[in-house]
Motif scaffolding. Structure first.
Motif, short mmCIF file in Angstrom:
data_model
loop_
_atom_site.label_atom_id
_atom_site.label_comp_id
_atom_site.label_asym_id
_atom_site.label_seq_id
_atom_site.Cartn_x
_atom_site.Cartn_y
_atom_site.Cartn_z
N PHE A 260 0.86 -1.18 0.00
CA PHE A 260 0.00 0.00 0.00
C PHE A 260 0.90 1.24 0.00
CE2 PHE A 260 -2.34 -3.46 1.98
CZ PHE A 260 -3.53 -3.43 1.30
N ILE B 296 -8.12 3.84 -0.48
CA ILE B 296 -7.18 2.86 -1.00
C ILE B 296 -7.68 2.44 -2.37
CG2 ILE B 296 -6.13 0.59 -0.67
CD1 ILE B 296 -6.63 0.93 2.34
N ALA C 272 -7.17 -5.56 1.41
CA ALA C 272 -7.36 -4.13 1.68
C ALA C 272 -8.49 -3.90 2.67
CB ALA C 272 -7.65 -3.40 0.37
N VAL D 127 -12.08 1.56 0.56
CA VAL D 127 -11.44 0.76 -0.48
C VAL D 127 -12.24 0.90 -1.76
CG1 VAL D 127 -10.77 -1.57 -1.20
CG2 VAL D 127 -10.53 -0.87 1.21
N VAL E 112 -3.80 6.39 -1.60
CA VAL E 112 -3.00 5.18 -1.41
C VAL E 112 -3.35 4.23 -2.54
CG1 VAL E 112 -2.54 3.20 0.09
CG2 VAL E 112 -2.95 5.45 1.11
N TYR F 233 -2.50 0.20 -4.18
CA TYR F 233 -1.82 -1.08 -4.03
C TYR F 233 -1.07 -1.32 -5.32
CZ TYR F 233 -0.80 -5.84 -2.59
OH TYR F 233 -0.16 -6.99 -2.21
N SER G 176 3.39 -5.64 1.75
CA SER G 176 2.42 -6.73 1.88
C SER G 176 3.15 -8.07 1.86
CB SER G 176 1.33 -6.65 0.82
OG SER G 176 1.87 -6.71 -0.48
#
Length: 612
Positions: free
Chosen positions: A327, A452, A463, A479, A498, A500, A574
């Motif tokens: 993230f 996110i 997430a 998310v 943010v 991923y 992660s």
């Protein structure tokens, strides 16, 4: 590098580096068949084929592959849009990598490469037999045009090749690239990885009678010099490639045993679950598994039981590629400027609980930007790495000398509570306070909240678990999953809090480090400096990597950079795997031993239904 075209265009370039033997300016040009970063070339002039191929592989049959999302362009030199899968099958490059060497490449369009002792330039000599699909020769003008258009129309390429000050024709079939600095060992080889397109085709009119425009997206089928041609296109949905019987390079040693399928089809699907169902039902031939739950629970269908579908776990493609995935904070946003805030949020990510509940015991927590490689830092700095850090001591966080990086460890309610309590304390030190069930900025009263952004639904369970823990300390994290083209547009334009996302790292890092972490890249829209980190200590360490004198210096400088990046907490790391999980129908096959550092898909595989 596989024969498939990476979506970033840059991703495969980032896994090659250069340490070339020296020649004197006074000598006649000494064109070589290839270049090696570590030791000598495995294959010398006159080699018959790469050791990892089946030279007798049958030609013909079909390969059906799947992609997630959509595509809207077949222009290989453009940063706009989503380029169609497999487009690299149509285009040759000057050099091509050996998949059983860490960092070597051999002539494809170019029959040889020559360079001076200080790496201040590189000259490629084209093969006389190299031809476009229309029969015209590949020329020096094509190479220069391709370089100029790539750097003009793709900000990443412009930045990556910013040290190339000129590209000029220096012989009938020779092109020389001159650099604005010496001793940058990587530049000659990465120039050799340029995609070469036909100047005469792009400067002529299209079928509609209008001039083609290489600066725009297009779904017109392009002409190339590679082993395949595009036979048909269904916009956004399907691309079908056919092997060219008139391909000029089919008998080259670097192509023997390669490019075996008669047709290769890429079909696009809305999401990965639908893609898997297409594979399971026999509508696609090959599957690269990215979900541990599916790998553990979804392969009980009859074709697996009776052997028509094969499953393998292999290390090959992971052996020379480091990775950081997680993230990533957009530090251009004020809420993420304070490193204490970024570090605190890591304490809400409970990897151990995820490993127990949804990962089926798979994966390891990533603890380095060069995870899986010898370049990863560990413990406290020692030896050459410490010497490197001491040279930039006043530019890097003091903690890199005294505190080894460690991610928080969870896995049970007690550990999670302790971690969340630590996070609250860090946020308090950064100027936040927990009031009721909301984490508020003590000065402004604004809540700490962010979105996110995910590239599709695959990572949603991870997430959402992260966001749930964040809410326990009053942080409002939402998310949002979007389709790939929207995700790409948003990270390129920095429209996110943010994301991923991640970075793939070469075993021989170099100029790409400036693209990932450099201050200039932080200011440039579309760079892969997703976080926006801009730091003089990091810039200094990048220079040390690029100009490392030998392997020991490179390893020490890279470990130092890794340690400093970790100390800035630009990402919540992660997880990663040390193996690739493959499933494929018995309609396709690969050599008994895959290439040491690649899956070789689709380049060295073949169809079991092919007749010859």
């Amino acid at each position: 590098m596989a024969s498939t075209w990476p979506k970033t265009g840059l991703a495969c370039s980032l896994v090659l580096m250069l340490a070339l033997p020296a020649v004197s300016w006074a000598e006649e040009p000494q064109f070589r068949v290839g270049t090696a970063a570590i030791g000598d070339l495995k294959y010398q002039a006159g080699f018959k084929h790469f050791a990892y191929v089946n030279p007798d592989a049958p030609k013909g049959g079909t390969l059906r592959l799947s992609e997630e999302g959509s595509f809207d362009t077949l222009n290989p030199l453009l940063a706009k849009g989503e380029v169609g899968g497999g487009i690299g099958l149509v285009f040759d490059t000057l050099m091509t990598p050996a998949l059983d060497e860490l960092s070597s490449s051999y002539g494809l369009l170019a029959e040889g490469i020559e360079y001076p002792v200080d790496f201040s330039s590189v000259t490629f000599r084209l093969r006389a037999e190299a031809k476009w699909a229309d029969g015209l020769p590949v020329t020096a003008e094509d190479v220069i045009f391709s370089f100029e258009q790539a750097t003009k129309n793709d900000p990443q390429q412009e930045f990556y090749y910013r040290h190339v000050k000129s590209a000029e024709k220096t012989g009938d079939r020779e092109i020389t690239f001159r650099f604005d600095e010496a001793n940058n060992r990587e530049l000659p080889q990465i120039v050799g990885q340029l995609v070469i397109v036909p100047k005469h085709w792009w400067e002529s009119n299209g079928p509609d009678g209008r001039p083609r425009d290489i600066s725009r997206t297009t779904l017109e089928i392009p002409m190339g010099s590679g082993p395949y041609r595009i036979a048909s296109v269904t916009p956004g949905s399907v691309i079908r490639y056919e092997l060219r019987s008139d391909y000029w390079g089919k008998d080259l040693n670097v192509n023997v045993g390669m490019n075996n399928f008669g047709t290769v089809t890429y079909t696009y699907y809305a999401d990965r679950d639908v893609m898997f169902e297409a594979f399971r039902s026999g509508n696609t031939d090959y599957w690269w598994e990215n979900a541990s739950k599916r790998w553990a629970t979804a392969y009980s269908f009859p074709a697996v039981a009776d052997g028509r579908v094969k499953r393998e776990e292999v290390e090959n493609e992971m052996r020379k590629v480091g990775v950081m995935v997680g993230f990533i904070f957009n530090t251009r946003r004020e809420k993420f400027l304070d490193e204490r805030v970024r570090e605190a949020l890591n304490y809400a990510f409970d990897f151990e609980e995820l490993k127990r509940t949804i990962f089926y015991g798979s994966y390891d927590r990533i603890d380095s930007f060069f995870f899986r490689t010898e370049l990863a830092s560990s413990g406290l700095p020692q030896g050459k790495e410490l010497d490197v850090l001491n040279e930039v001591r006043n530019l890097v966080p003091p903690s890199v000398f005294t505190e080894p990086y460690k991610s928080p460890v969870g896995g049970d309610p007690t550990k999670l509570r302790d971690n969340l309590r630590t996070a609250i304390g860090m946020l308090r030190d950064a100027g936040y306070e927990l009031k009721g069930n909301r984490m508020l900025n003590s000065k402004t009263g604004q809540p700490l909240s962010f979105e996110i952004l995910l590239n599709g639904p695959t990572i949603e369970p991870v997430a959402l678990a992260f966001a749930q823990n964040l809410r326990k300390i009053g942080v409002d994290a939402t998310v949002r999953s979007v389709e790939p083209s929207q995700f790409t547009n948003r990270w390129r334009s920095r429209d996110f809090d943010v994301i991923y996302q991640g970075w793939s790292e070469s075993a021989n890092p170099g100029n790409e480090q400036a693209e990932y972490w450099g201050s200039d890249a932080a200011k440039r829209v579309g760079s892969q400096n997703y976080s926006g980190i801009s730091d003089p200590g990091i810039d200094a360490l990048i220079r040390k990597i690029i100009f490392a004198r030998d392997r020991d210096d490179l390893v020490a400088s890279t470990r130092a950079l890794d340690r400093v990046l970790l100390a800035h907490h630009i990402v919540v790391p992660s997880y990663g795997s040390k193996t690739s999980r493959l499933a494929y129908w018995n309609t396709i096959a690969h050599p008994a031993e895959l290439p040491e550092y690649s899956l070789g898909m689709p380049s060295v595989w073949w169809s079991t239904t092919a007749k010859n």
